[in-house]
Design an enzyme around this catalytic site. Structure first.
Site, PDB file in Angstrom:
ATOM      1  N   ASP A  46      27.965  10.712  12.793  1.00 24.04           N
ATOM      2  CA  ASP A  46      28.392  11.586  13.879  1.00 24.04           C
ATOM      3  C   ASP A  46      29.649  11.025  14.540  1.00 24.04           C
ATOM      4  OD1 ASP A  46      27.723  13.795  15.838  1.00 24.04           O
ATOM      5  OD2 ASP A  46      27.690  12.071  17.187  1.00 24.04           O
ATOM      6  N   GLU A 102      31.733  12.833   9.908  1.00 18.37           N
ATOM      7  CA  GLU A 102      32.246  13.890  10.766  1.00 18.37           C
ATOM      8  C   GLU A 102      33.572  13.331  11.295  1.00 18.37           C
ATOM      9  OE1 GLU A 102      30.710  16.737  14.397  1.00 18.37           O
ATOM     10  OE2 GLU A 102      30.400  14.580  14.584  1.00 18.37           O
TER      11      GLU A 102
END
Length: 712
Positions: A359, A396
């Site tokens: 993330d 990401e």
């Protein structure tokens, strides 16, 4: 090893009745502490006790607090380590005989409280061990201002895996299903015996198998606080879990069992059974911030052990905030970097995890001053780590402070969530002008982003929707976000969704609009499965799950976010279509090449591996603004007898369009496989052969439709 004797009450802990201090006098009930080697970190179960090792450079004292029950507000025993004999460099260590698996504990550290210098030691704080393998209980209320977080649990890592190992499926052959462990089965409509749990996922494995996906990507499963009772001062539930507090521990809230550490074995059972079904497990990991927040946030772990090491700080001791969540993990500090390495290896070895999605991974590219740097140590080390060599690593490739590294994140070991794919495909099917060229680029694997760096199509994780944003149903039903239920006056969530409602905002009974929305949903899913690269879909999109226009449901632990299993029957047509396009991809090697398309044949007498045409069947003119595209994929260069020629016709215009079959394709015999413009069951030919294509006649395409033909 000697033991420090406490003389009088400790200022760091009010001594409750019955509290036993560690003593240098050995008794049957309180044996003498023994020498321990100061590695590895955490609480390690040994044959005759437990070894505790914790890092702190600036602590002046260190204690281990032992508890009998997760509900106990005070420890029954306090072990104070001697800084002269129990400290090796910056490692504090103790071996405590006779402790067993299931032992509950906290850490406690004295040291300077000098925020402007980066130090936030609190002698009263009960601290979660950064290397804790499990937590038990909840944050406990108190009247003394001391935060009492869940207890750490000593874990026995032994588990009967039954010979299970990583599946090691090539990334190019992977179909990812992003899902929330709790939300997948928590709804009363799920019909499982253990709703909202790891065991509940096991009960739904037959459904996952029937869908055809090859990997589940689990939204965060490491420990996180859940609501305002967890001492984090939030007024909203933390449903998604992007707020970690213990990186090594699976979330206790997804367990069926109530015994401390029960969730460890239940998680392993889930992984073992998914592997037995041929489904890999990828974890969404959040190494960019923690739930301790900024200077106004609580202290219950990293802040109280070595704040200036674990977090990026400004010159005045305040927190840098590249995560948008109050603090930023100092991931390229050597100590923090080592912790992350140990954590990843722990999940790979002890839980057989097949891969990780990082993330806000651009934060991993920031140095200790917060600057983006080339070849950041952590990113490079993850790529080269020998224990991670057969796992999937996905970034990401952006953060909350403006970094956007899609296509340039790192080396060829790293795949990336392709945000450009999402945006271009959404805009093409919405009917935006000038999107045919970008659409072709995304369909062909995004060579503009990945080829120049030596990466391949499978480094692009293609997605239309993710947990963060609209569901597929809402993407074609809403033009504006509807997030009032989140309590932030609709300020949260992305404003740029490239969505369309086709005439009515939200649900409608108007059949033409409902029919067009369903067609568009099929167009999106078909495009995703036809594109070179790795497709990722979101749980529930296959049955048109809705969040009623909420594009940021992070705090909605309710029916708004949960999978409504009644939709499996209500939207059986959509489910059948999704199964068909996934099966087409899985069984057709032409759609999942490991190398980029060249536009040329790989051998004499073959058609090129890809050719592009206009509606007239002639080579396309990219300078025009139009809504139609023909793609002819050839199996040239693929060493697989199952590979066939594939003809894809796409039309995003608002009126029907006639297509001519390209001359190069007329010598082949084609059968229809997918037609989003047709009603079910003629939209997907799964068990029977579709009709033959008359290559000499125009192909009439419905507005907003897609067709796929496969050569015999």
């Amino acid at each position: 090893m000697s033991v420090m004797i406490a003389h009088g009450p400790l200022p760091s802990l009010a001594r409750p009745a019955g509290l036993v201090m560690a003593s240098s006098t050995t008794t049957a009930s309180q044996p003498m502490l023994q020498f321990s080697y100061p590695l590895p970190y955490g609480a390690i179960l040994r044959e005759d006790g437990v070894q505790f090792v914790v890092f702190s450079k600036n602590a002046t004292a260190m204690r281990i607090l032992l508890y009998r029950s997760p509900a106990d507000p005070e420890p029954y025993r306090l072990i104070e380590l001697n800084p002269d004999t129990d400290r090796w460099g910056d490692l504090w260590c103790a071996f405590v005989p006779e402790l067993k698996a299931g032992t509950l504990y906290h850490l406690q550290a004295d040291g300077p409280f000098e925020p402007e210098q980066g130090h936030r030691f609190d002698p009263h704080a009960r601290l979660i061990d950064p290397f804790a393998k499990a937590l038990a209980g909840d944050f406990l209320p108190g009247t003394d201002g001391v935060v009492r977080p869940p207890k750490c649990v000593v874990v026995d890592d032994h588990f009967d895996w039954g010979g299970d190992r990583h599946l090691c499926r090539p990334l190019s052959e992977t179909v990812i299903y992003e899902m929330h462990v709790r939300g997948f089965t928590k709804s009363p409509t799920s019909g499982v015996d253990s709703p909202g749990t790891y065991l509940g996922v096991i009960e739904k494995i037959p459904y996952l198998k029937s869908l055809g996906v090859t990997a589940v990507e689990l939204m965060p499963v490491h420990e996180f606080p859940t609501n305002e009772s967890d001492g984090t001062n939030t007024k909203r539930a933390n449903y998604w879990g992007y707020d970690p507090m213990a990186f090594f521990a699976p979330h206790r809230g997804y367990a069926e069992g109530t015994e401390p550490g029960a969730h460890v074995n239940e998680f392993k059972q889930m992984v073992r059974e998914l592997h037995a079904a041929g489904i890999e497990v990828i974890l969404d990991v959040v190494f960019n911030h923690t739930s301790e927040g900024n200077d106004q946030g609580p202290t219950f772990s990293f802040k109280g052990l070595e704040n200036s090491v674990y977090y990026m700080l400004n010159g005045d001791g305040s927190y840098k905030n590249y995560s948008g969540c109050g603090n930023t993990v100092n991931s390229n500090h050597p100590i923090t970097r080592e912790m992350i390495f140990h954590c990843l290896r722990h999940w790979v070895y002890n839980y057989h995890i097949d891969g990780f999605r990082f993330d806000l991974a651009s934060i991993l590219s920031r140095n200790r001053n917060g600057e983006l740097v080339p070849n950041p140590p952590l990113v490079e080390y993850i790529a080269e780590d020998p224990m991670l060599s057969d796992t999937k690593i996905i970034a990401e490739a952006w953060d909350a402070a403006g970094a956007y590294q899609v296509g340039s994140f790192a080396t060829r070991r790293w795949a990336e969530w392709n945000g450009a794919y999402r945006d271009n495909v959404r805009r093409y099917w919405r009917g935006d002008l000038g999107m045919t060229g970008p659409m072709a680029t995304r369909l062909a694997g995004s060579s503009d982003l990945y080829q120049s760096s030596g990466r391949q199509p499978y480094h692009s994780i293609n997605f239309i929707t993710s947990h963060d944003g609209y569901t597929l149903n809402d993407l074609v039903s809403y033009e504006r976000k509807h997030n009032l239920a989140n309590g932030e006056e609709n300020r949260d969530g992305d404003n740029n969704n490239y969505a369309a409602n086709y005439g009515v905002e939200g649900p409608t009974r108007r059949l033409p609009i409902r029919k067009l929305r369903r067609r568009q949903a099929k167009n999106f899913l078909a495009t995703l499965m036809l594109s070179q690269g790795v497709p990722m879909m979101v749980s529930g999109d296959e049955v048109l799950r809705t969040q009623r226009g909420n594009n940021n449901a992070y705090c909605q632990d309710n029916a708004l976010s949960w999978f409504d299993w009644r939709l499996v029957q209500r939207n059986a047509e959509m489910l059948r279509f999704t199964q068909a396009v996934i099966a087409l991809r899985v069984h057709q090697p032409t759609l999942r090449r490991a190398d980029f398309l060249t536009g040329s044949p790989h051998g004499a007498g073959e058609l090129p591996d890809v050719s592009w045409y206009g509606t007239n069947g002639q080579v396309i003119d990219w300078n025009h603004t139009f809504h139609s595209l023909t793609c002819l994929l050839g199996p040239s260069g693929i060493d697989d007898p199952a590979a066939r020629h594939v003809l894809i016709l796409m039309h995003s215009g608002g009126q029907p369009q006639a297509f001519q079959t390209p001359i190069a394709a007329r010598k082949l015999e084609w059968r229809l496989v997918i037609d989003t413009g047709a009603d079910s069951p003629a939209d997907a030919f799964v068990e029977s052969q579709g009709p033959l294509l008359d290559t000499g006649m125009p192909i009439r395409m419905e507005h907003h439709s897609l067709r796929v033909y496969v050569a015999r």
